[in-house]
Design an enzyme around this catalytic site. Structure first.
Site, short mmCIF file in Angstrom:
data_model
loop_
_atom_site.label_atom_id
_atom_site.label_comp_id
_atom_site.label_asym_id
_atom_site.label_seq_id
_atom_site.Cartn_x
_atom_site.Cartn_y
_atom_site.Cartn_z
CG HIS A 60 -10.44 -7.91 7.19
ND1 HIS A 60 -9.70 -8.60 8.12
CD2 HIS A 60 -9.73 -7.93 6.03
CE1 HIS A 60 -8.59 -9.04 7.55
NE2 HIS A 60 -8.58 -8.64 6.28
CD GLU A 72 -1.66 -2.43 1.57
OE1 GLU A 72 -2.52 -3.32 1.55
OE2 GLU A 72 -0.46 -2.63 1.91
#
Length: 340
Positions: free
Chosen positions: A134, A65
């Site tokens: 998540h 990322e």
């Protein structure tokens, strides 16, 4: 005269269409991220793009990322309009230096000489048993930090219109989409994940909340799924003679103070509902706005519903307990009205 036929899209298809139309309009727009190519994004937000535009404008990246968000920042600084997808907002920890020390600050630290017209889109929200790493929304984490616009649309119409606005904006925009509102077949099917969406390109402003239900007795401010739950609770309350006004916040930064204040001046009561943590969050920010600018309009204490300060549980029973739902909103409003 024939009535124009309405066209219905899911949230993910509305987002993908917005990106596709902007890529057709502007050759400087491109997309990058993990699984956004052939897979079409894990939540479908880039479905069909690689077939249409090829791998040079739809870049599947390694699992890094920091690298691909940094690449997007560099491209934006050179005049391109990248859209980077951070697969889950929960993953922000590994790339926050790029997001906040670079993306959010470079325009300011360059005295406005370097613009970063980029979108960082990311999936948020729980309710589908994916546990603490998540399932967060983290709205306030991003809205708290200056230098970025932060939006959270709650329906396919706004997902398309706000994505178009975000791509065209010359500022960095964090675009949060809720997984449950994407309309994906492998998740619970919700009516809210489907909406009439015009085929032509259009924009929705990035700085305006929306009154989605008018009422006179209490204002309920929600974000994404909490807006839909608030409307559901409001319909139940209406059967008992309590008319709730529901506001979809949509834009977290900048926040639309005027719409909230105007509503509270009419209803004199306020409940804020948030799928983020209770402490130091959006519920506190909205409460502070009313305390500072409309305190003497209130006829009852401001009330808040949000996730208790615990990680999102994996257990379905516990997850349903911590995330506010229609029943909790209904009960809280009833309590507010009884105490007034």
């Amino acid at each position: 005269m024939e009535t124009a036929k309405k066209r219905v899209l899911t949230g993910n298809k509305a987002m993908a269409e917005a990106i596709s139309q902007e890529m057709e309009r502007d050759p400087n727009v491109f997309v990058l991220g993990e699984d956004i190519g052939k897979y079409g994004g894990i939540f479908g937000s880039t479905q069909g793009l690689i077939e249409k535009f090829g791998p040079e404008r739809v870049l599947d990246t390694p699992i890094s990322e920091t690298a691909f968000i940094g690449a997007a920042i560099g491209a934006a600084a050179e005049g391109m309009r990248p859209i980077a997808e951070l697969m889950f907002v929960d993953f922000f920890g590994v790339c926050m230096d790029q997001i906040y020390n670079h993306m959010a600050k470079i325009p300011y630290m360059s005295g406005g000489n370097v613009k970063l017209p980029m979108v960082l889109m990311t999936a948020v929200g729980g309710g589908y048993r994916d546990a603490g790493q998540h399932s967060q929304t983290l709205y306030a984490t991003f809205a708290h930090m200056p230098g970025m616009k932060v939006v959270a649309p709650s329906n396919p119409y706004d997902l398309k219109g706000m994505m178009v606005s975000a791509i065209r904006d010359d500022n960095p925009v964090v675009f949060m989409f809720h997984k449950s509102l994407q309309g994906l077949g492998w998740m619970e099917q919700l009516d809210a994940a489907v909406d009439n969406v015009p085929e032509d390109s259009y924009t929705v402003p990035l700085n305006k909340a929306k009154v989605v239900r008018e009422g006179k007795d209490v204002t309920i401010v929600g974000i994404q799924m909490m807006t839909h739950y608030a409307v559901e609770a409001a319909e139940r309350l209406a059967q008992e003679g309590i008319e709730a006004e529901v506001i979809d916040l949509r834009s977290l930064a900048p926040i639309d103070k005027d719409t909230i204040i105007e509503s509270v001046k009419k209803t004199h009561r306020l409940l804020i509902v948030d799928e983020d943590y209770l402490s130091y969050g959006m519920t506190a920010e909205v409460s502070a706005i009313i305390a500072e600018e409309a305190f003497f309009e209130m006829e009852a204490p401001i009330s808040r519903l949000a996730i208790p300060d615990v990680p999102i549980p994996y257990s379905g029973v516990l997850e349903d307990f911590v995330i506010p739902g229609p029943n909790k909103i209904y009960e809280q409003v009833k309590k507010m009205m009884a105490e007034a």
